[in-house]
Write a protein that holds these residues in place. Sequence first.
Motif, mmCIF file in Angstrom:
data_model
loop_
_atom_site.group_PDB
_atom_site.id
_atom_site.type_symbol
_atom_site.label_atom_id
_atom_site.label_comp_id
_atom_site.label_asym_id
_atom_site.label_seq_id
_atom_site.Cartn_x
_atom_site.Cartn_y
_atom_site.Cartn_z
ATOM 1 N N CYS A 1 -9.382 -1.713 -3.875
ATOM 2 C CA CYS A 1 -9.002 -0.322 -3.583
ATOM 3 C C CYS A 1 -9.606 0.573 -4.665
ATOM 4 O O CYS A 1 -9.384 0.348 -5.859
ATOM 5 N N CYS B 1 -2.869 6.126 0.073
ATOM 6 C CA CYS B 1 -3.931 5.516 0.884
ATOM 7 C C CYS B 1 -4.780 6.581 1.564
ATOM 8 O O CYS B 1 -4.251 7.497 2.195
ATOM 9 N N GLN B 2 -6.101 6.461 1.418
ATOM 10 C CA GLN B 2 -7.015 7.423 2.027
ATOM 11 C C GLN B 2 -7.781 6.828 3.206
ATOM 12 O O GLN B 2 -8.793 7.364 3.645
ATOM 13 N N CYS C 1 -9.838 4.390 3.582
ATOM 14 C CA CYS C 1 -11.275 4.113 3.410
ATOM 15 C C CYS C 1 -11.654 2.785 4.061
ATOM 16 O O CYS C 1 -12.822 2.476 4.232
ATOM 17 N N MET C 2 -10.674 1.976 4.409
ATOM 18 C CA MET C 2 -10.835 0.710 5.140
ATOM 19 C C MET C 2 -11.462 -0.429 4.325
ATOM 20 O O MET C 2 -11.762 -1.493 4.868
ATOM 21 N N ILE D 1 0.857 -1.197 0.000
ATOM 22 C CA ILE D 1 0.000 0.000 0.000
ATOM 23 C C ILE D 1 0.891 1.244 0.000
ATOM 24 O O ILE D 1 1.761 1.392 0.874
ATOM 25 N N PHE E 1 -8.238 6.160 -5.747
ATOM 26 C CA PHE E 1 -7.091 6.155 -4.831
ATOM 27 C C PHE E 1 -5.920 5.355 -5.437
ATOM 28 O O PHE E 1 -4.786 5.794 -5.366
ATOM 29 N N HIS F 1 -3.105 2.522 5.804
ATOM 30 C CA HIS F 1 -3.149 1.072 5.978
ATOM 31 C C HIS F 1 -1.825 0.427 5.558
ATOM 32 O O HIS F 1 -1.142 0.921 4.653
ATOM 33 N N CYS G 1 -10.102 -2.289 1.907
ATOM 34 C CA CYS G 1 -9.185 -3.441 1.791
ATOM 35 C C CYS G 1 -9.095 -4.194 3.104
ATOM 36 O O CYS G 1 -9.092 -5.425 3.125
HETATM 37 S S1 SF4 Z 1 -8.718 0.385 -0.084
HETATM 38 FE FE1 SF4 Z 1 -8.738 2.284 1.078
HETATM 39 S S2 SF4 Z 1 -7.600 1.789 2.941
HETATM 40 FE FE2 SF4 Z 1 -7.096 0.222 1.448
HETATM 41 S S3 SF4 Z 1 -5.249 0.936 0.414
HETATM 42 FE FE3 SF4 Z 1 -7.008 1.619 -0.802
HETATM 43 S S4 SF4 Z 1 -7.381 3.678 -0.009
HETATM 44 FE FE4 SF4 Z 1 -6.116 2.661 1.518
#
Ligand code: SF4
Length: 235
Positions: free
Chosen positions: A202, A162-163, A165-166, A157, A206, A185, A168
């Motif tokens: 994901c 990474c935002q 968003c949880m 990641i 993002f 994450h 994953c």
């Molecule tokens: S799914 Fe969301 S939490 Fe996981 S890597 Fe992508 S942006 Fe980050």
Amino acid sequence: MCSGRVDLEFILRAFSNGMDGVFIGGCRLNECNYITHGNYDALNMVLLCKKIMGHIGLNPERLSIEFMSSGDGILFTEVVDDFCKKVKELGPLGKSEEIDQDELKSKLEEVRKLIPYIKIVKREKLASRLENKEEYDGFFTGDEIDKLFSEVISYHIDPAKCQACMICLRKCPVEAIAGGKNQIHVIDQDKCIKCGTCFEVCPPRFGAVNKISGEPVPAPIPEEERTIVRKSKKK
Ligand code: SF4
Ligand code: SF4
């Protein structure tokens, strides 16, 4: 149990536990009582495992599969006798291959960690049906297995993308992703089974999960640097 239930993990675990040989007895091909014909799956699994054994320096003859019916008592004793003789000739696991016990253990552990990945990558071949013995030898090739191990994919990641968003974290089947609200994450590479789900889920806006092949995975971002400060809160 049905020979189709014999997983790659069971075979490699037996070798990890010090067994010198593994014999699998399955029902005759095309005589399965069910539509599943699991004995074909067992055959493919054994052919794959033999190549993997060759890749890590183990003699593939330490693994055998034979098909017979419950009425084939004499055949059963003959094939088991022959197999036991062969394994005795080969000697203790690792010794005749001149592999040190610690090295052998770590090689087997490394392969066992990759079993879910191997089964995903080879799923189409593992599900096919080999109708004649001439196909067995070249079904999995040495080059193919070398490539399988040299091009192992890892997932990482990107902390800059990474935002939190949880998504994953919720979808990972083995809880290999650490994170939380407003927390970048991170994938625990030791737990990750390389299923690729995080990469798939994901959100494209993002695009934070990267596939890495043939390169080392970057170290995880330190815990104290994982908090995401949103623009509105910076003021
Ligand atoms: S799914 Fe969301 S939490 Fe996981 S890597 Fe992508 S942006 Fe980050
Ligand atoms: S590849 Fe699969 S197992 Fe690994 S972190 Fe992503 S979702 Fe989890």
